[in-house]
Design a protein around this motif. Structure first.
Motif, PDB file in Angstrom:
ATOM      1  N   THR A  58       0.848  -1.032  -0.018  1.00  0.00           N
ATOM      2  CA  THR A  58       0.171  -0.111   0.038  1.00  0.00           C
ATOM      3  C   THR A  58       0.821   1.204   0.172  1.00  0.00           C
ATOM      4  O   THR A  58       0.633   2.057  -0.699  1.00  0.00           O
ATOM      5  CB  THR A  58      -0.924  -0.233   1.127  1.00  0.00           C
ATOM      6  N   THR A  82      -9.882  -5.520  -7.623  1.00  0.00           N
ATOM      7  CA  THR A  82      -8.133  -5.570  -7.007  1.00  0.00           C
ATOM      8  C   THR A  82      -8.298  -4.999  -5.925  1.00  0.00           C
ATOM      9  O   THR A  82      -9.448  -4.547  -5.495  1.00  0.00           O
ATOM     10  CB  THR A  82      -6.987  -4.423  -7.732  1.00  0.00           C
ATOM     11  N   SER A  85      -5.841  -1.088  -2.364  1.00  0.00           N
ATOM     12  CA  SER A  85      -4.956   0.092  -2.481  1.00  0.00           C
ATOM     13  C   SER A  85      -4.703   0.744  -3.268  1.00  0.00           C
ATOM     14  O   SER A  85      -4.186   1.492  -3.904  1.00  0.00           O
ATOM     15  CB  SER A  85      -3.815  -0.567  -1.223  1.00  0.00           C
ATOM     16  N   THR A  86      -4.546  -0.503  -4.593  1.00  0.00           N
ATOM     17  CA  THR A  86      -4.168  -0.014  -5.634  1.00  0.00           C
ATOM     18  C   THR A  86      -5.439   1.568  -6.377  1.00  0.00           C
ATOM     19  O   THR A  86      -4.235   2.013  -7.388  1.00  0.00           O
ATOM     20  CB  THR A  86      -4.882  -1.087  -6.487  1.00  0.00           C
TER      21      THR A  86
HETATM   22  C1  LIG Z   1      -3.143  -6.575  -6.049  1.00  0.00           C
HETATM   23  C2  LIG Z   1      -3.032  -5.666  -3.996  1.00  0.00           C
HETATM   24  N1  LIG Z   1      -2.251  -4.859  -4.451  1.00  0.00           N
HETATM   25  C3  LIG Z   1      -2.158  -4.400  -2.780  1.00  0.00           C
HETATM   26  C4  LIG Z   1      -1.866  -4.926  -1.495  1.00  0.00           C
HETATM   27  C5  LIG Z   1      -1.325  -4.262  -0.724  1.00  0.00           C
HETATM   28  O1  LIG Z   1      -0.633  -4.986  -0.641  1.00  0.00           O
HETATM   29  P1  LIG Z   1      -0.322  -4.586   1.527  1.00  0.00           P
HETATM   30  O2  LIG Z   1      -1.196  -5.382   2.409  1.00  0.00           O
HETATM   31  O3  LIG Z   1       0.949  -4.924   1.650  1.00  0.00           O
HETATM   32  O4  LIG Z   1      -0.792  -3.514   1.260  1.00  0.00           O
HETATM   33  C6  LIG Z   1      -3.307  -5.952  -1.845  1.00  0.00           C
HETATM   34  C7  LIG Z   1      -2.970  -7.496  -0.756  1.00  0.00           C
HETATM   35  O5  LIG Z   1      -3.263  -8.787  -0.575  1.00  0.00           O
HETATM   36  C8  LIG Z   1      -2.745  -6.612  -3.159  1.00  0.00           C
HETATM   37  O6  LIG Z   1      -3.526  -7.672  -3.297  1.00  0.00           O
END
Ligand SMILES: Cc1ncc(COP(=O)(O)O)c(C=O)c1O
Length: 378
Positions: A58, A82, A85-86
């Motif tokens: 994120t 998705t 956070s994307t």
């Molecule tokens: C495609 C995608 N992007 C971003 C994230 C966010 O990852 P994080 O928990 O490391 O912030 C996730 C979480 O699983 C995800 O599946």
């Protein structure tokens, strides 16, 4: 009956020894010896000019959005299918997310729909390599190049996956990794920003260090450090980097085991899936996947919910995945409505993921496939 969880973090080697080593070194804040080791290892094995560890994927996405210098009203094209956070990372900068539908086979963004979504405000496109299977990057890069768009790969699932022989995360100007507990390689919470456009390296270091040039100060390149730019606290503790370092060292072992888990599911579910018209994951021949997850597409939402309940009654946790972003409360504020991304909408209803973790045993997998095969499609 021992329950089988969906995910379980596990030690694979030197994690605890390295955490003790970090403690004994007297340096447990960011940018210590283990942070540098992880970054160098990732940069070298992927062939990326610079890798910066971050506190999460994120936060790596937020750094990417800051680096692109987006302005309110700019548009960023990303899949509706998705993690939140994307989208959020770019929305935080005032950008508008424009949701693109996915392909029904790989569940990656449908590259044939990209061109039509580009407007004079479009600045970037964010391919998500779902389940560590590469998006059609030849086409995405070609379209992005013709329209002057930046590409930011959300490679949360795709560390060490390849598209036409080239590592995922090396195609965009920037790419992001996740080391969250659910990922193949983990430190609980963590991430990384892969910087393929070397012009962005210096500013990325500043953004990660609260908007200061402290990284240059640590390297002895300036005699004091000061506020230079926007930024935040995106640098993980060296304790987490120590844990991660051990996992990265064991990457081949982890990937080999996960491959066996994936192939076991494939082998033991293929006949049942065919008989019942249930698609298994699709990995095109030009993609080397990461064995991040194993999913089934049940015929309908009702069947998917019945399947989850059926497995749960047998002590097995299987779970659905992303809820379409364009239909979320936030997505609707950006104009999202039913029918905008029809493939996303039906896949989101139908998908279910089976337990998948590094030390899942064959005995437990046998229990899982037997339970799945007992499920009757109404
Ligand atoms: C495609 C995608 N992007 C971003 C994230 C966010 O990852 P994080 O928990 O490391 O912030 C996730 C979480 O699983 C995800 O599946």
């Amino acid at each position: 009956m021992t329950p089988i969880p969906f995910n379980k973090p596990c030690l694979v080697g030197q994690e605890l020894a390295y955490v003790s080593q970090a403690l004994a070194s007297g340096w447990i804040s960011g940018d210590g010896a283990f942070t540098k080791k992880c970054q160098a290892r990732l940069a070298q094995s992927l062939g990326v000019p610079q890798v910066l560890l971050t506190t999460s994927c994120t936060h790596a996405l937020e750094m990417a959005a800051l680096l692109l210098e987006l302005e309110p009203g700019d548009e960023v094209i990303l899949p509706s299918f998705t993690f939140v956070s994307t989208a959020n990372a770019f929305v935080l900068r005032g950008a508008k997310p424009v949701f693109i539908d996915i392909r029904p086979d790989t569940l990656n963004l449908d590259e044939t729909k990209l061109e039509a979504l580009i407007s004079s405000r479009t600045r970037a496109v964010v391919p998500v390599h779902y389940a560590g299977v590469g998006c059609e990057m030849d086409s995405v890069l070609d379209t992005a190049r013709r329209h002057g768009l930046s590409v930011v790969e959300d490679n949360a699932h795709g560390l060490f996956g390849r598209y036409r022989g080239r590592y995922l995360g090396t195609f965009g100007r920037l790419a992001t990794q996740s080391f969250h507990e659910t990922k193949n390689i983990t430190c609980g919470e963590g991430g990384a920003l892969l910087i393929n456009d070397a012009r962005l390296i210096e500013r990325a270091e500043i953004i990660r260090e609260k908007g200061t040039n402290r990284s240059r100060f640590f390297r002895g390149q300036v005699d004091k450090y000061t506020w230079m730019d926007l930024g935040s606290s995106y640098l993980p503790s060296d304790l987490l980097a120590a844990f991660l370092c051990a996992q990265l060292e064991a990457a081949d072992k982890i990937q080999a085991h996960r491959r066996r888990v994936w192939e076991f599911y494939q082998e033991h579910l293929l006949g049942w899936a065919k008989d019942n018209g249930i698609p298994l994951p699709c990995v095109p021949p030009h993609c080397e996947q990461t064995y991040h997850m194993f999913h089934l597409l049940l015929p309908s939402l009702a069947q998917r919910q019945a399947f989850i309940a059926h497995m749960k009654a047998r002590g097995i946790m299987s779970i659905f995945h992303y809820v379409p972003l364009h239909l979320s409360d936030m997505g609707r504020r950006f104009g999202g409505k039913p029918g905008d991304c029809p493939v996303t909408e039906q896949i989101s209803d139908r998908i279910v993921r089976l337990p998948f973790y590094n030390d899942l045993t064959e005995a437990d997998q046998m229990r899982i496939v037997s339970a799945a095969r007992e499920f009757r499609i109404a």
